[in-house]
Design an enzyme around this catalytic site. Structure first.
Site, mmCIF file in Angstrom:
data_model
loop_
_atom_site.group_PDB
_atom_site.id
_atom_site.type_symbol
_atom_site.label_atom_id
_atom_site.label_comp_id
_atom_site.label_asym_id
_atom_site.label_seq_id
_atom_site.Cartn_x
_atom_site.Cartn_y
_atom_site.Cartn_z
ATOM 1 N N LYS A 214 3.209 -8.062 2.459
ATOM 2 C CA LYS A 214 1.797 -7.707 2.465
ATOM 3 C C LYS A 214 1.630 -6.311 1.894
ATOM 4 O O LYS A 214 2.529 -5.477 1.971
ATOM 5 C CB LYS A 214 1.209 -7.771 3.885
ATOM 6 C CG LYS A 214 1.111 -9.170 4.464
ATOM 7 C CD LYS A 214 0.401 -9.158 5.815
ATOM 8 C CE LYS A 214 0.281 -10.570 6.381
ATOM 9 N NZ LYS A 214 -0.436 -10.592 7.680
ATOM 10 N N ARG A 216 -1.712 -3.447 0.030
ATOM 11 C CA ARG A 216 -3.137 -3.154 -0.073
ATOM 12 C C ARG A 216 -3.855 -4.118 -1.015
ATOM 13 O O ARG A 216 -5.065 -4.276 -0.955
ATOM 14 C CB ARG A 216 -3.322 -1.718 -0.570
ATOM 15 C CG ARG A 216 -2.621 -1.406 -1.866
ATOM 16 C CD ARG A 216 -2.704 0.080 -2.181
ATOM 17 N NE ARG A 216 -1.809 0.458 -3.280
ATOM 18 C CZ ARG A 216 -1.634 1.707 -3.687
ATOM 19 N NH1 ARG A 216 -2.290 2.676 -3.078
ATOM 20 N NH2 ARG A 216 -0.811 1.985 -4.677
ATOM 21 N N GLU A 219 -1.399 -10.418 -0.306
ATOM 22 C CA GLU A 219 -0.171 -10.949 0.283
ATOM 23 C C GLU A 219 0.762 -11.492 -0.795
ATOM 24 O O GLU A 219 0.326 -11.859 -1.887
ATOM 25 C CB GLU A 219 -0.484 -12.078 1.271
ATOM 26 C CG GLU A 219 -1.312 -11.665 2.476
ATOM 27 C CD GLU A 219 -1.642 -12.843 3.366
ATOM 28 O OE1 GLU A 219 -1.826 -12.633 4.574
ATOM 29 O OE2 GLU A 219 -1.724 -13.996 2.860
ATOM 30 N N ASP A 334 4.210 3.881 -10.743
ATOM 31 C CA ASP A 334 4.260 3.674 -9.290
ATOM 32 C C ASP A 334 5.652 3.189 -8.887
ATOM 33 O O ASP A 334 5.807 2.252 -8.096
ATOM 34 C CB ASP A 334 3.196 2.663 -8.864
ATOM 35 C CG ASP A 334 2.984 2.649 -7.340
ATOM 36 O OD1 ASP A 334 3.371 3.636 -6.687
ATOM 37 O OD2 ASP A 334 2.444 1.659 -6.815
#
Length: 533
Positions: A214, A216, A219, A334
């Protein structure tokens, strides 16, 4: 039997008056008796013989053109109803021949008989012979269609709960892996996912099994597709831009690489309440590098293997491939242990490209995603934290990725069990006895091979969910970096890893190593340590 002969003189006389296209025939019917047993027609002469009360009866007459099928070149005399052993001809008086009685006849009806003695013409014969053959062909075609339909239904029907194992053999031919099958279907051999028309049907053929993550965005599910496991990243409707952006990056030409997560398809699915946004990719059962390091320690060989493959994937992302089917340079933006997956062979695959940017070298422009997401604060480079990064210079983004890669290497190296069984026993038995009296974790493991517990970078300096100000204070103002244990110097692999980390953490981004340089340094180490990567 009446004499059918006609005087030649009379015939010649009649021939003067008949038209040039008229046909003269012998005629035995009562209507022809007054004319001397002959008739004139524009069609054909007909002769027939039948058996009535054990006596042969011969019939000769004229058939008009409109009674022939087809007219002109007929093969059936319609006027011959009730007669058997029929003969039609098309020259003057050609029906004067004597016919023989057929060996077998039928008496069941006026239109029934056996060819050639019955009323069946060529049409009936062809129908009798060709009919069963056509019927057999039709049955075979229907059978083939039904089989193919069942195969498609077996492989593509929407299965909601249980997947039919009997269909598994239809999915991947010749016992190949699902990854090989997907690679063969990849558009233009580029490895940028399945053809778009195939992607649009993927969501209807995947069976979701269980939630495996999970975030932000939504899922991550493990699903079954074509007999193999796939990962399905389901975005919430408010994350549509992130979904679209990540799918766009994954479909960049030439992006497929063994150390980048294999992309399969982007699709959407209406579940009745809202539209789900799906991103389908390869499934790796070990999960993320973060999960893997929490559960397992690694040997020196395993550490190098993870490190060099992570660098290899990042180097491929950063690299620009020139040509008509080339690949632009891509920066991740990221990079962290949660966005790197561990494959079954204990190598890395870089994932989650939702924040990635591409560089167009021709126009020297960078396409920055139009969304509000930012990278993970804990892994942000100093220039990103203090907002001094040059957003118009693509190399700035690559340098920020290298800083994050150094932090990931620190996470891996902490879990390296270089001392084998001795180090394992020390870390589990002796170290806990000292932990209460140690102000720093590093003061306890005085022997080579101490296995340290997993921690995130800067775990001892910032909160679990640090703010930008928290990270800026530690990284930019104090210029602090994660602590490198002194005992790493006693092991060659850990010593090299520590050196690479420091060169990835320089405050000046231009001074940091490139991904390709990191890959080459670790590759040389793997050769020196005789490690097969």
């Amino acid at each position: 039997m009446a004499n059918l002969g006609i005087p030649l003189v009379l015939v010649n006389c009649l021939a003067v008056y008949r038209s040039c296209e008229a046909l003269l025939c012998n005629c035995t019917t009562a209507q022809c008796e007054r004319r001397g047993f002959w008739c004139e027609t524009d069609g054909a002469c007909m002769a027939s013989m039948s058996l009535i009360d054990d006596q042969e009866q011969h019939v000769r007459t004229c058939i008009t053109r409109d009674q022939l099928e087809p007219p002109g070149h007929p093969f059936y005399c319609l006027s011959a109803e009730g007669l058997v052993n029929i003969h039609c001809c098309y020259t003057d008086y050609c029906n004067s021949i004597d016919l023989k009685l057929p060996s077998v006849t039928t008496q069941s009806g006026p239109n029934e008989g056996l060819w050639p003695g019955g009323t069946w013409g060529l049409v009936e014969v062809v129908a009798v012979i060709a009919g069963p053959l056509l019927l057999l062909c039709l049955v075979l075609l229907v059978g083939v269609f039904v089989c193919q339909h069942q195969r498609r239904a077996c492989g593509h029907r929407q299965r909601l709960e249980v997947e039919d194992p009997s269909c598994d053999h239809l999915y991947v031919p010749n016992d190949r892996s699902l990854q090989d099958f997907i690679y063969d279907l990849s558009t233009s051999g580029s490895g940028s996912g399945l053809p778009l028309f195939v992607q649009r049907t993927v969501a209807r053929t995947i069976v979701l099994q269980e939630v495996i993550g999970k975030g932000r965005f939504g899922e991550v599910w493990r699903g079954r597709w074509r007999g193999g496991d796939v990962a399905v990243k389901i975005f919430s409707s408010r994350e549509e831009r992130s979904w679209f952006r990540e799918a766009e990056i994954y479909q960049t030409i030439m992006i497929r690489h063994e150390n980048i997560l294999g992309f399969i398809a982007a699709d959407n699915k209406d579940n009745g309440t809202w539209t789900q946004l799906w991103l389908v990719s390869d499934h790796h059962e070990y999960g993320s590098l973060f999960d893997y390091l929490n559960r397992f320690s690694v040997t020196a060989e395993g550490m190098i293997k993870l490190a060099v493959t992570a660098a290899s994937g990042l180097a491929h992302l950063h690299m620009e491939i020139l040509g008509t089917q080339g690949k632009p340079g891509i920066a991740h933006r990221d990079l962290k242990s949660k966005n790197i997956l561990v494959k079954k062979n204990c190598t890395c695959a870089i994932a989650d490209l939702g924040l990635a940017v591409r560089h167009d070298s021709v126009t020297d422009t960078i396409d920055i995603a139009p969304n509000q997401r930012v990278g993970t604060k804990r892994y942000m480079a100093p220039e990103v934290l203090d907002d001094t990064i040059n957003m118009r210079h693509f190399d700035s983004f690559k340098c920020a990725d290298i800083y994050a890669l150094g932090l990931v290497y620190w996470e891996i190296a902490r879990r390296c069990n270089s001392g084998g069984l001795t180090g394992c026993l020390f870390s589990r038995v002796i170290q806990p006895l000292y932990s209460q009296r140690c102000s720093y974790l590093n003061c306890c493991p005085v022997l080579t091979g101490i296995l340290e517990e997993y921690q995130l970078p800067y775990y001892d300096l910032v909160p679990s969910d640090p703010s930008l100000e928290d990270m800026k204070k530690v990284v930019c103002d104090q210029k602090t970096r994660p602590n490198i244990s002194n005992w790493w110097q006693s092991h060659e692999a850990l010593r090299v890893m520590g050196k690479i980390m420091r060169e990835c953490w320089y405050a000046n981004g231009a001074a940091r190593l490139t991904a390709l340089r990191v890959k080459k340094s670790l590759s040389q180490l793997s050769v020196k340590e005789d490690i097969k990567v």
